[in-house]
Design an enzyme around this catalytic site. Sequence first.
Site, PDB file in Angstrom:
ATOM      1  N   GLY A 157       0.802  -1.215   0.000  1.00 23.96           N
ATOM      2  CA  GLY A 157       0.000   0.000   0.000  1.00 23.96           C
ATOM      3  C   GLY A 157       0.834   1.264   0.000  1.00 23.96           C
ATOM      4  O   GLY A 157       0.474   2.259  -0.646  1.00 23.96           O
ATOM      5  N   THR A 158       1.950   1.249   0.720  1.00 25.40           N
ATOM      6  CA  THR A 158       2.785   2.450   0.782  1.00 25.40           C
ATOM      7  C   THR A 158       3.345   2.804  -0.585  1.00 25.40           C
ATOM      8  O   THR A 158       3.312   3.970  -1.004  1.00 25.40           O
ATOM      9  CB  THR A 158       3.930   2.251   1.788  1.00 25.40           C
ATOM     10  OG1 THR A 158       3.380   2.137   3.103  1.00 25.40           O
ATOM     11  CG2 THR A 158       4.891   3.420   1.763  1.00 25.40           C
TER      12      THR A 158
ATOM     13  N   ASN B 276      -8.321   3.895   8.986  1.00 30.76           N
ATOM     14  CA  ASN B 276      -7.768   2.692   9.596  1.00 30.76           C
ATOM     15  C   ASN B 276      -7.892   2.667  11.116  1.00 30.76           C
ATOM     16  O   ASN B 276      -7.893   1.608  11.722  1.00 30.76           O
ATOM     17  CB  ASN B 276      -6.293   2.544   9.224  1.00 30.76           C
ATOM     18  CG  ASN B 276      -5.494   3.806   9.487  1.00 30.76           C
ATOM     19  OD1 ASN B 276      -5.784   4.864   8.933  1.00 30.76           O
ATOM     20  ND2 ASN B 276      -4.483   3.710  10.326  1.00 30.76           N
TER      21      ASN B 276
ATOM     22  N   GLN C 240      -7.782  -0.224   3.848  1.00 35.43           N
ATOM     23  CA  GLN C 240      -8.582  -0.743   4.957  1.00 35.43           C
ATOM     24  C   GLN C 240      -9.972  -1.199   4.533  1.00 35.43           C
ATOM     25  O   GLN C 240     -10.583  -2.021   5.210  1.00 35.43           O
ATOM     26  CB  GLN C 240      -8.717   0.317   6.054  1.00 35.43           C
ATOM     27  CG  GLN C 240      -7.521   0.428   6.968  1.00 35.43           C
ATOM     28  CD  GLN C 240      -7.201  -0.857   7.699  1.00 35.43           C
ATOM     29  OE1 GLN C 240      -8.042  -1.752   7.838  1.00 35.43           O
ATOM     30  NE2 GLN C 240      -5.978  -0.978   8.161  1.00 35.43           N
TER      31      GLN C 240
ATOM     32  N   HIS D 261      -1.637  -7.374   2.663  1.00 35.63           N
ATOM     33  CA  HIS D 261      -1.703  -7.917   4.015  1.00 35.63           C
ATOM     34  C   HIS D 261      -2.915  -7.436   4.804  1.00 35.63           C
ATOM     35  O   HIS D 261      -3.085  -7.804   5.960  1.00 35.63           O
ATOM     36  CB  HIS D 261      -0.410  -7.617   4.776  1.00 35.63           C
ATOM     37  CG  HIS D 261      -0.252  -6.195   5.205  1.00 35.63           C
ATOM     38  ND1 HIS D 261      -0.358  -5.803   6.518  1.00 35.63           N
ATOM     39  CD2 HIS D 261       0.002  -5.081   4.502  1.00 35.63           C
ATOM     40  CE1 HIS D 261      -0.165  -4.494   6.603  1.00 35.63           C
ATOM     41  NE2 HIS D 261       0.061  -4.034   5.391  1.00 35.63           N
TER      42      HIS D 261
ATOM     43  N   THR E 186      11.572  -7.303 -11.414  1.00 31.23           N
ATOM     44  CA  THR E 186      10.972  -8.616 -11.652  1.00 31.23           C
ATOM     45  C   THR E 186       9.785  -8.826 -10.731  1.00 31.23           C
ATOM     46  O   THR E 186       9.861  -8.575  -9.526  1.00 31.23           O
ATOM     47  CB  THR E 186      12.015  -9.728 -11.419  1.00 31.23           C
ATOM     48  OG1 THR E 186      13.123  -9.506 -12.289  1.00 31.23           O
ATOM     49  CG2 THR E 186      11.418 -11.095 -11.667  1.00 31.23           C
TER      50      THR E 186
ATOM     51  N   CYS F  25       1.931   7.295  25.954  1.00 32.62           N
ATOM     52  CA  CYS F  25       2.388   8.241  26.979  1.00 32.62           C
ATOM     53  C   CYS F  25       3.864   8.013  27.234  1.00 32.62           C
ATOM     54  O   CYS F  25       4.274   6.918  27.595  1.00 32.62           O
ATOM     55  CB  CYS F  25       1.595   8.037  28.264  1.00 32.62           C
ATOM     56  SG  CYS F  25       2.075   9.148  29.585  1.00 32.62           S
TER      57      CYS F  25
END
Length: 737
Positions: free
Chosen positions: A71-72, A151, A179, A201, A237, A323
């Site tokens: 996706g990136t 997401n 998503q 994925h 490839t 945090c």
Amino acid sequence: MERIYLDFNATTPIHPEVAEAMKPYLVEYFGNPSSQHWYGNQSKIAIERARQQIATFLNCKQDEIIFTSGGTESNNMALKGLTMANRNKGNHIITSSIEHPAILEVCKYLEKTGFTISYLPVDEYGLIHIDDVRNAIQPDTILISVMHANNEVGTIQPIKEIGELAQSNNILFHSDAAQSAGKLEINVEDLGVDALSLAGHKVYAPKGIGVLYLKRGTQIEKLMHGADHERNLRAGTENVLEIIGLGKACELAGNNLNTHVQYLSEITESLYNTLKKELKNIHLLGHMELRLPNTLNIGFKGIEANIILSELSNIAASAGAACHADQVDISHVLKAMKVPEELAMGAIRFSTGVMNTKEEINIAASEIIKTIKKLQSNEEQEAPGKPPSADEIKLTHFTHGLGCACKMQPQVLEQVLKSFPVINDKNILVDLQTNDDAVVYKINDEQAIMGTVDFFTPIVDDPYSFGAIAAANALSDIYAMGGDPLFAMNIVGFPTNRLPIAVLQEILKGANDKVMEAGIGILGGHTVEDTEPKFGMVVTGIIHPEKILRNSGAISGDLLILTKAIGTGILSTATKKGLVSESSIRTATQSMATLNKTAADLAKKFPINACTDITGFGLLGHLLEMAKASKVHAQVQVENVPLLPDAFDFASSGIIPGGTKSNLEYVSPSISYDDNVGKTDLILLSDAQTSGGLLFTIPEDSSVDFLKNLIASGLESSRIIGKVHKPREKYISLKRS
């Protein structure tokens, strides 16, 4: 209790049928699809079959599917490729404020290259309003990119309406559908997109494979150059094995969409309704109706999400905020939705999958309810008794930070201390106006009292070892200044509603044994109820007023000697993730629990000019304090710095505590380094240490004898790591042979 996976929005397991489809291409069909022989043809045929499966899933043409690494890459290819190819038409891009980093980071990059970006706001439900899109359009707008569904909170955006608006204004439109795939119908013609991204994925296919749908006739600049694969748009490839998997996954998702959506909605709503019925002060974050059927983001008011998840050790889910000691990191999505901090800090995303069973959901609901009620209660869970084993209680799972890595950022601390008035008392020999390790108050010409305080969260899982390390760390400040400890007092923060009192008993026992090893006693202390276990000590010591070792005495020509290996911050972070071997844990624990008494006693026999102990600010942070205070330059020979086993490997893998990153950011303006000093070196030298060694400066003619004595006394990690020089432009320089 068996582990239950409720983090399907992060990644999905590979579907068994997908795995079966891939198996022949692991061994039998291995040919390069560009080859003209039988082996290559089999791979080529399989790729085109997968391309057709995905085209059917998206309702597009087969030649509109481009395979990527995920996706990136698809998002990068869409945003960079479309804008570069159409830059002659304008330089304005519209996106939303809640996009995935794979969009937002690309936008930041494009801004640096001359593009302007409009970031659309969202309402309290995470929804974009179409009027905001319309109002953001400018004459030079060339691209709109809005995700299909978020997401984190699952809110579904009005993609079809945005598509119509883009088309009517002759603007290209891209949507990140990573998503929504398999959870919503994706018909690219109906949505009106020119480009759309998928990630394997997220749909029960492998990681490392993705798709960019690119509408016929849409001009795009390719990012990767090489052979003319993928219509000469993406060189390299083809990843045949994973392409087969993605094709099969999309086929399964399309064929079972209605059934899967109904099932996901049923189990997700069941989880939510059960929690809502039993728990007070929980809030659904996101849209009640326009939401992915599998996504449930809940804000648990008044409890930090990381604490909840540490208790739910057998349930996998994601927190909406983190945090740290110096800051609160709330996700950009929750910030954009203006979720109140008290809710955002307790936000947890539960995302279900088709492989979850109804029984798992019921068990998970029961565990979540039990955990939240326990955290909201202040009742002790167990009377004193037999302490649990390390297998039963892992202390590092009960805290957001680890050891001295929880220290506030040096730059923040400096700002705070600047406002404190100077106390005019001639008997104050050392106070907070310097960066020394302890305060010193003169009693008479022969005696001065030393005082120091230190406490932190667990650095190791074993309670006894934690207590011993905390005590050794607190005592170290006295030793670092040449003093002798007189007595100690405990400081305890303890969650009696989360941990049995037997754990506290073991912590105190470890501390007491270590203090006795130092030849003193614990005379008292103070305890408070806390959400996390914390332990430390106030130590009082004594020293001759004229024998105080400060960090300001370093002289040009001195050598730098370090008595312990570094890397405890890196290793503790890896330990929390369950990645460190038992032998490495033992070595690190032994190092941290070793008193600096031996080194300090030996130092009294040598002409030491300056000393400090290495703790939360890391080696470079404490060396910088020394160099500034002494008005000198320190040169470090990087390969001579001793490292704990596995520390380098974990650091190079990106397993780095937040405190270490803050340290590096702080010292960076004050250091220079050779080209062969790598990023991993800088990280390790900045690593936030807990109960680290002493750093001495000593005249060169005494250094070898001092080092031999240190090693002979059992401090085998001791090394000469550098040299002090006259002042230079930078306070520290790093060299590697």
